[in-house]
Motif scaffolding. Structure first.
Motif, PDB file in Angstrom:
ATOM      1  N   LEU A 123     -98.515  38.660 -19.654  1.00 55.31           N
ATOM      2  CA  LEU A 123     -97.764  38.545 -18.403  1.00 55.31           C
ATOM      3  C   LEU A 123     -98.057  39.717 -17.471  1.00 55.31           C
ATOM      4  N   VAL A 124     -98.051  40.938 -18.001  1.00 63.18           N
ATOM      5  CA  VAL A 124     -98.309  42.111 -17.164  1.00 63.18           C
ATOM      6  C   VAL A 124     -99.768  42.141 -16.711  1.00 63.18           C
ATOM      7  N   HIS A 125    -100.666  41.716 -17.563  1.00 62.20           N
ATOM      8  CA  HIS A 125    -102.081  41.613 -17.195  1.00 62.20           C
ATOM      9  C   HIS A 125    -102.247  40.770 -15.932  1.00 62.20           C
ATOM     10  N   GLU A 126    -101.581  39.606 -15.901  1.00 65.15           N
ATOM     11  CA  GLU A 126    -101.685  38.736 -14.723  1.00 65.15           C
ATOM     12  C   GLU A 126    -100.907  39.307 -13.537  1.00 65.15           C
ATOM     13  N   MET A 127     -99.858  40.056 -13.794  1.00 63.62           N
ATOM     14  CA  MET A 127     -99.132  40.690 -12.699  1.00 63.62           C
ATOM     15  C   MET A 127    -100.003  41.732 -11.991  1.00 63.62           C
ATOM     16  N   VAL A 128    -100.877  42.385 -12.737  1.00 64.66           N
ATOM     17  CA  VAL A 128    -101.803  43.328 -12.109  1.00 64.66           C
ATOM     18  C   VAL A 128    -102.771  42.588 -11.186  1.00 64.66           C
ATOM     19  N   HIS A 129    -103.197  41.393 -11.590  1.00 63.40           N
ATOM     20  CA  HIS A 129    -104.027  40.584 -10.696  1.00 63.40           C
ATOM     21  C   HIS A 129    -103.263  40.244  -9.417  1.00 63.40           C
ATOM     22  N   ALA A 130    -101.981  39.922  -9.548  1.00 66.84           N
ATOM     23  CA  ALA A 130    -101.176  39.636  -8.358  1.00 66.84           C
ATOM     24  C   ALA A 130    -101.057  40.878  -7.474  1.00 66.84           C
ATOM     25  N   TRP A 131    -100.851  42.039  -8.091  1.00 69.35           N
ATOM     26  CA  TRP A 131    -100.783  43.280  -7.304  1.00 69.35           C
ATOM     27  C   TRP A 131    -102.090  43.511  -6.548  1.00 69.35           C
ATOM     28  N   PRO A 137     -92.319  37.206  -5.165  1.00 68.90           N
ATOM     29  CA  PRO A 137     -92.042  36.170  -6.162  1.00 68.90           C
ATOM     30  C   PRO A 137     -93.239  35.232  -6.321  1.00 68.90           C
ATOM     31  N   CYS A 138     -93.358  34.663  -7.488  1.00 72.91           N
ATOM     32  CA  CYS A 138     -94.436  33.720  -7.769  1.00 72.91           C
ATOM     33  C   CYS A 138     -93.884  32.581  -8.609  1.00 72.91           C
ATOM     34  N   GLU A 163    -101.948  32.033  -4.255  1.00 69.05           N
ATOM     35  CA  GLU A 163    -101.528  31.016  -3.281  1.00 69.05           C
ATOM     36  C   GLU A 163    -101.850  29.601  -3.768  1.00 69.05           C
ATOM     37  N   ARG A 164    -101.527  29.343  -5.003  1.00 73.40           N
ATOM     38  CA  ARG A 164    -101.854  28.049  -5.610  1.00 73.40           C
ATOM     39  C   ARG A 164    -100.926  26.939  -5.132  1.00 73.40           C
ATOM     40  N   PHE A 165     -99.681  27.274  -4.814  1.00 73.24           N
ATOM     41  CA  PHE A 165     -98.696  26.267  -4.445  1.00 73.24           C
ATOM     42  C   PHE A 165     -98.252  26.469  -3.000  1.00 73.24           C
ATOM     43  N   VAL A 166     -97.912  25.361  -2.349  1.00 78.50           N
ATOM     44  CA  VAL A 166     -97.410  25.383  -0.985  1.00 78.50           C
ATOM     45  C   VAL A 166     -96.132  24.564  -0.935  1.00 78.50           C
ATOM     46  N   HIS A 167     -95.151  25.042  -0.180  1.00 79.88           N
ATOM     47  CA  HIS A 167     -93.877  24.342  -0.048  1.00 79.88           C
ATOM     48  C   HIS A 167     -94.052  23.128   0.864  1.00 79.88           C
ATOM     49  N   ARG A 168     -93.469  22.019   0.443  1.00 74.47           N
ATOM     50  CA  ARG A 168     -93.663  20.775   1.173  1.00 74.47           C
ATOM     51  C   ARG A 168     -93.107  20.837   2.593  1.00 74.47           C
ATOM     52  N   HIS A 169     -91.992  21.569   2.800  1.00 69.98           N
ATOM     53  CA  HIS A 169     -91.299  21.520   4.086  1.00 69.98           C
ATOM     54  C   HIS A 169     -91.637  22.717   4.981  1.00 69.98           C
ATOM     55  N   ASP A 170     -91.453  23.941   4.477  1.00 67.49           N
ATOM     56  CA  ASP A 170     -91.687  25.094   5.351  1.00 67.49           C
ATOM     57  C   ASP A 170     -93.117  25.632   5.284  1.00 67.49           C
ATOM     58  N   ARG A 171     -94.000  25.007   4.460  1.00 62.84           N
ATOM     59  CA  ARG A 171     -95.420  25.351   4.387  1.00 62.84           C
ATOM     60  C   ARG A 171     -95.679  26.763   3.865  1.00 62.84           C
ATOM     61  N   SER A 172     -94.708  27.362   3.226  1.00 69.78           N
ATOM     62  CA  SER A 172     -94.929  28.691   2.643  1.00 69.78           C
ATOM     63  C   SER A 172     -95.739  28.556   1.353  1.00 69.78           C
ATOM     64  N   LYS A 173     -96.504  29.597   1.040  1.00 68.96           N
ATOM     65  CA  LYS A 173     -97.376  29.591  -0.134  1.00 68.96           C
ATOM     66  C   LYS A 173     -96.882  30.599  -1.160  1.00 68.96           C
ATOM     67  N   THR A 174     -97.207  30.345  -2.397  1.00 69.07           N
ATOM     68  CA  THR A 174     -96.841  31.278  -3.463  1.00 69.07           C
ATOM     69  C   THR A 174     -97.920  31.274  -4.528  1.00 69.07           C
TER      70      THR A 174
END
Length: 280
Positions: A88-96, A37-38, A55-66
């Motif tokens: 959208l699919v173009h950027e999903m390939v970057h995530a892959w 998930p992103c 990994e642009r965002f980090v969760h405030r409490h559990d420190r997980s990144k997305t």
């Protein structure tokens, strides 16, 4: 019950739910559900349809990144729906590639990315048309007829998928041919939104970050280069230049010439008196 109705009909929830539904659909159909998930955002980035940030965002409490996949909503009203889904699919390939491959240097689309794009039914092209380069810094793509992407897209559109909320003030470079909707499969045309699309952008109030408070909490931003440090260093006040007429050479040139100095013997007192006309 009233609160649930507000959430369902909220423009924010509806707009992002549509993008999330498209992400989940393509993740199942093209990537076998292996993409994590992103956070999907809408960003008005100049001269781009979207971007991927790992990994642009980090969760405030559990420190997980997305990761972040950003889509530019400024083009929703002026490009076909297929173009938005391609972005959208173009950027999903970057995530892959970030999670399962080896990304190229920052901003570069390498051969591994191009091969994955072609495998899922999108042909990478520097021009967005056949014949363009498959790799490079700034890349576009076009759908391969009969490819996996078009098959997955046809399946998505049969589920009454749409992008409901459109920017009324899109970029003026693309305002000439607004495309609000692609229509349904039964041949009915899209809604006529020509009277709602305008190249004039209204006044926007921007909220700026309180830099003073951030500096008090975390200190001033760190200078990473000597050039930045030199630019930030205080400069002495410039000295007022001395006018030309006040320079020593100019004063010497303006002073009257001194009388010639007498180098002979000094005259006696009587001689001096006769020369002045006074009696001796």
């Amino acid at each position: 019950m009233a609160a649930e109705t507000i959430v369902i009909t909220s423009p924010t929830a509806q707009a992002y739910a549509e993008l999330q539904a498209a992400f989940d659909h393509y993740n199942r159909e093209l990537f076998g559900g292996e993409l994590p998930p992103c956070l999907i955002t809408m960003q008005r980035e100049k001269r781009t349809y979207g971007y991927f940030s790992s990994e642009r965002f980090v969760h405030r409490h559990d420190r997980s990144k997305t990761d972040e996949i950003a889509i530019n909503p400024s083009y929703f009203a002026v490009v076909p729906l297929l173009e938005v889904l391609q972005t959208l699919v173009h950027e999903m390939v970057h995530a892959w590639q970030f999670h399962f491959g080896k990304p190229g240097r920052r901003g570069y689309h390498n051969k591994e990315w191009a091969d994955k794009m072609e495998a899922i039914g999108l042909m990478p092209s520097s021009t967005g048309k056949p014949g363009g380069a498959r790799t490079g810094e700034k890349m576009a793509d076009y759908a391969i007829p009969g490819g996996l992407f078009m098959q997955a897209t046809d399946k998505l559109l049969t589920q009454d998928f749409k992008i409901s909320w459109l920017d009324r003030f899109p970029p003026m470079t693309t305002i000439a041919a607004p495309i609000a909707d692609t229509g349904d499969d039964d041949g009915e045309g899209g809604d006529d939104l020509g009277d709602l699309i305008s190249p004039l952008r209204p006044a926007t109030t921007r909220r700026r970050a309180p830099t003073t408070r951030l500096w008090r909490a975390n200190g001033p931003p760190r200078m990473t280069s000597w050039a930045a440090r030199l630019r930030a260093a205080p400069r002495p006040a410039p000295k007022r230049p001395t006018p030309l007429w006040q320079t020593p050479r100019a004063r010497l040139a303006r002073s009257p010439p001194s009388p010639p100095r007498w180098t002979g013997p000094m005259p006696s007192r009587a001689t001096r008196s006769r020369s002045s006309g006074r009696p001796s």
